[in-house]
Design a protein around this motif. Structure first.
Motif, short mmCIF file in Angstrom:
data_model
loop_
_atom_site.label_atom_id
_atom_site.label_comp_id
_atom_site.label_asym_id
_atom_site.label_seq_id
_atom_site.Cartn_x
_atom_site.Cartn_y
_atom_site.Cartn_z
N ASN A 197 0.83 -1.21 0.00
CA ASN A 197 0.00 0.00 0.00
C ASN A 197 0.86 1.25 0.00
N LEU A 198 1.87 1.27 0.86
CA LEU A 198 2.72 2.46 0.95
C LEU A 198 3.49 2.68 -0.35
N ARG A 199 3.89 1.63 -0.99
CA ARG A 199 4.62 1.74 -2.26
C ARG A 199 3.76 2.35 -3.36
N GLU A 200 2.44 2.29 -3.22
CA GLU A 200 1.54 2.97 -4.16
C GLU A 200 1.61 4.48 -3.99
N CYS A 201 2.05 4.93 -2.85
CA CYS A 201 2.12 6.37 -2.55
C CYS A 201 3.40 7.01 -3.06
N TRP B 88 14.93 10.47 3.58
CA TRP B 88 13.74 11.31 3.70
C TRP B 88 12.96 11.22 2.39
N VAL B 89 11.68 10.93 2.47
CA VAL B 89 10.80 10.97 1.30
C VAL B 89 9.63 11.89 1.64
N CYS B 90 9.62 13.04 1.00
CA CYS B 90 8.55 14.03 1.22
C CYS B 90 7.67 14.18 -0.01
N ASN B 91 8.17 13.78 -1.16
CA ASN B 91 7.46 13.93 -2.42
C ASN B 91 6.61 12.70 -2.72
N PHE B 92 5.70 12.38 -1.81
CA PHE B 92 4.83 11.22 -1.98
C PHE B 92 3.38 11.70 -2.05
N ASP B 93 2.49 10.81 -2.42
CA ASP B 93 1.08 11.13 -2.54
C ASP B 93 0.42 11.01 -1.16
N ALA B 94 0.38 12.12 -0.44
CA ALA B 94 -0.15 12.13 0.92
C ALA B 94 -1.64 11.80 0.95
N GLU B 95 -2.37 12.23 -0.05
CA GLU B 95 -3.81 11.93 -0.09
C GLU B 95 -4.05 10.44 -0.27
N CYS C 25 -2.00 8.14 0.62
CA CYS C 25 -1.56 7.56 1.89
C CYS C 25 -2.71 7.61 2.92
N LYS C 26 -3.41 8.74 2.97
CA LYS C 26 -4.55 8.87 3.88
C LYS C 26 -5.67 7.89 3.53
N GLN C 27 -5.83 7.60 2.26
CA GLN C 27 -6.87 6.66 1.82
C GLN C 27 -6.50 5.22 2.17
N LEU C 28 -5.23 4.89 2.09
CA LEU C 28 -4.79 3.51 2.27
C LEU C 28 -4.51 3.12 3.72
N PHE C 29 -4.31 4.12 4.57
CA PHE C 29 -4.02 3.88 5.98
C PHE C 29 -5.03 4.66 6.83
N THR C 30 -5.19 4.24 8.06
CA THR C 30 -6.11 4.92 8.96
C THR C 30 -5.36 6.00 9.73
N PHE C 31 -5.79 7.24 9.54
CA PHE C 31 -5.20 8.37 10.26
C PHE C 31 -6.30 9.10 11.01
N ALA C 32 -5.93 9.70 12.12
CA ALA C 32 -6.88 10.55 12.84
C ALA C 32 -7.20 11.76 11.98
N GLU C 33 -8.31 12.39 12.24
CA GLU C 33 -8.74 13.55 11.44
C GLU C 33 -7.71 14.67 11.46
N GLU D 36 -4.49 14.33 11.76
CA GLU D 36 -3.16 13.78 11.47
C GLU D 36 -2.82 13.92 9.99
N GLU D 37 -1.63 14.45 9.72
CA GLU D 37 -1.14 14.62 8.35
C GLU D 37 0.13 13.82 8.15
N PRO D 38 0.11 12.82 7.25
CA PRO D 38 1.37 12.14 6.94
C PRO D 38 2.30 13.13 6.23
N ALA D 39 3.48 13.34 6.82
CA ALA D 39 4.38 14.38 6.32
C ALA D 39 5.65 13.83 5.68
N VAL D 40 6.15 12.72 6.18
CA VAL D 40 7.43 12.17 5.72
C VAL D 40 7.35 10.65 5.75
#
Length: 165
Positions: A58-62, A118-125, A127-135, A137-141
């Protein structure tokens, strides 16, 4: 090893061995992260260790890069926005705080003989769809972590007089 030697040894690894990271080393690295400083000691972060195959896929899709796929595990580093300190002028410090904690992670990993990037240039949206994050919470790195299969390239750095007045 001196701190300067440790800093010089750390680099952005882009090829990893298939070897797993020992739990003791991961625990040590995360304990170093736990002690990272943050503005007003808010510690507005969450770290998700991604080890199982389904979550890794899943993460590799991001972040679709061949080298990224070689890592045996990853750490998703997130900012908890409702916990970050905000300066009187409105400046949010979550980005600064997560950066400090992530660099503690990278340096501790290096000390343990591990490699990171460091990987910052990923698809954060995504990532939010594929993993459960609190409202809040922003995946940043994203941090791939493992044993290096490549070697550090020479670091190009500005001269001291170019960065210090």
């Amino acid at each position: 090893m001196s701190f300067l030697d440790l800093v010089k040894q750390r680099y952005s690894c882009r090829s990893y061995q298939e070897k797993s990271v020992e739990q003791e080393k991961l625990d040590y690295v995360m304990e170093c992260v736990r002690f990272a400083p943050s503005a007003v000691n808010k510690q507005p972060w969450m770290f998700r260790v991604v080890k199982n195959d389904a979550e890794k896929e899943n993460l590799r899709e991001c972040y679709s890069r061949d080298w990224f796929n070689t890592a045996p595990m990853y750490i998703i580093c997130s900012i908890l926005h409702d916990e970050e300190w905000v300066r009187k002028d409105g400046k949010h410090h979550g980005d600064i705080d997560i950066a400090i904690a992530v660099e503690h992670l990278c340096l501790a990993a290096t000390e343990q003989g591990l490699a990171t990037c460091w990987v910052c240039n990923f698809d954060a949206e995504k990532c939010k769809q594929l993993f459960t994050f609190a409202e809040n919470e922003e995946p940043a790195v994203l941090i791939p972590i493992g044993y290096a299969a490549d070697e550090a390239k020479e670091k190009k750095r500005k001269d001291m007089d170019q960065i210090c007045k």
